[in-house]
Design an enzyme around this catalytic site. Structure first.
Site, PDB file in Angstrom:
ATOM      1  N   ASP A  41       0.840  -1.192   0.000  1.00  0.00           N
ATOM      2  CA  ASP A  41       0.000   0.000   0.000  1.00  0.00           C
ATOM      3  C   ASP A  41       0.876   1.244   0.000  1.00  0.00           C
ATOM      4  OD1 ASP A  41      -2.521   1.591   0.566  1.00  0.00           O
ATOM      5  OD2 ASP A  41      -1.320   2.092   2.328  1.00  0.00           O
ATOM      6  N   TYR A  46       2.876  10.047  -0.800  1.00  0.00           N
ATOM      7  CA  TYR A  46       4.003   9.533  -0.012  1.00  0.00           C
ATOM      8  C   TYR A  46       5.345   9.811  -0.692  1.00  0.00           C
ATOM      9  CZ  TYR A  46       0.511   6.644   2.480  1.00  0.00           C
ATOM     10  OH  TYR A  46      -0.567   6.183   3.199  1.00  0.00           O
ATOM     11  N   LYS A  71      -3.018   5.713  -3.883  1.00  0.00           N
ATOM     12  CA  LYS A  71      -4.055   6.697  -3.597  1.00  0.00           C
ATOM     13  C   LYS A  71      -3.828   7.970  -4.406  1.00  0.00           C
ATOM     14  CE  LYS A  71      -3.655   5.067   1.168  1.00  0.00           C
ATOM     15  NZ  LYS A  71      -2.271   4.528   0.994  1.00  0.00           N
ATOM     16  N   HIS A 104      -7.608   9.643  -1.511  1.00  0.00           N
ATOM     17  CA  HIS A 104      -6.878   9.697  -0.245  1.00  0.00           C
ATOM     18  C   HIS A 104      -7.640  10.405   0.871  1.00  0.00           C
ATOM     19  CE1 HIS A 104      -2.418   9.553   1.178  1.00  0.00           C
ATOM     20  NE2 HIS A 104      -3.235   9.410   2.208  1.00  0.00           N
TER      21      HIS A 104
END
Length: 290
Positions: A41, A46, A71, A104
């Protein structure tokens, strides 16, 4: 494995890379895959999708053996923008198809953009570019509007859940609508507690007693708690021994009483940001091209 509402099967335990620096991501994901994790994930926000892709491609595993989730960040909400967000993520990950693509945040102050973004996910699903679609950090009020204005019920809702913040009402809402709950920060280790009002779940005596009874660690007990209640859990670590420890949860079972005792630890205090506080002004960031 856990079956999603469209029949797609997802591993019961995922491996997360939230706050994992890009330079540590390849080794962490490689260690997870070597341990036996088959679900990774990540997220556009990120900043480590490229490294996740490198680790996946360097693992020697076939593409269909690994369930890849990422996401879309709020900066890329909107129909065309979200279609392009898929291209960016797929390019960084080095894949043609993403197993699970989710929004997200709910972005409640500009929910028309959220609806448009979700309709883009529906298009990607129809075109077989993604195998399942879903959301993250959506509360019942957000889900209610989403369900009324779109066609496909989200396959998952990835939300903050751990013994100190169970979100029972939200979990029940998702269950009632066939939405699989995914727990981020499943042992409460990422964000708790910022104001110092609670200690670490890892040091909770109630959880410690249960762990001792099963000859397991507190983290293993908490992850088992999620799985037995039908939630997928996504622990994260960059330490190989901890990565392996978190995966070693399939050889014991908590009793009904033990599950209830852990439920009772809920403080109702959120560790992450309030979903309604997420705005593009406060949390906007540009997601680079692939």
């Amino acid at each position: 494995m856990m079956k999603l509402n469209n029949g797609v099967e997802m591993p019961a335990l995922g491996f997360g890379v939230f706050q994992t620096p890009p330079e540590q991501t390849i080794d962490a994901v490689a260690s997870a895959l070597e341990t036996g994790y088959r679900h990774i994930d990540t997220a556009a926000a990120y900043g480590n999708e490229h490294e996740v892709g490198e680790a996946i491609h360097g693992s020697g595993l076939a593409r269909d053996e690994i369930f890849v989730e990422t996401k879309v960040w709020i900066t890329d909400y909107g129909y065309d923008e979200t279609l392009h967000a898929f291209d960016k993520s797929a390019g960084k990950l080095g894949v043609e198809q993403i197993d699970l693509l989710i929004l997200h945040q709910a972005l409640p102050g500009e929910f028309d953009l959220t609806i448009a973004a979700y309709k883009a996910l529906e298009k990607l699903y129809a075109d077989d570019r993604v195998r399942a679609i879903g959301v993250s950090n959506f509360m019942p009020r957000h889900l209610g509007r989403l369900l009324s204005e779109t066609e496909i019920v989200p396959a998952v809702n990835q939300v903050e859940v751990h013994p100190y913040f169970r979100q029972s009402e939200l979990l029940a809402y998702d269950d009632q609508h066939g939405i699989r709950n995914q727990a981020w920060s499943p042992i409460g280790g990422i964000t708790f507690y910022r104001d110092g009002s609670n200690g670490s779940t890892l040091e909770d005596p109630v959880i410690g007693d249960i762990a001792e009874a099963h000859d397991k660690t507190a983290a293993q007990v908490m992850l088992r708690w999620h799985l037995q209640q039908g939630r997928q859990a996504i622990p994260k670590s960059v330490t190989p021994s901890r990565i392996a420890e978190n995966f070693d949860i399939f050889d014991f079972e908590l009793s009904t009483e033990q599950l209830a005792v852990i439920d009772a630890l809920d403080t109702g205090v959120r560790g992450g940001p309030e979903p309604d506080a997420i705005t593009r002004e406060n949390f906007g960031r540009q997601i680079p091209e692939a």
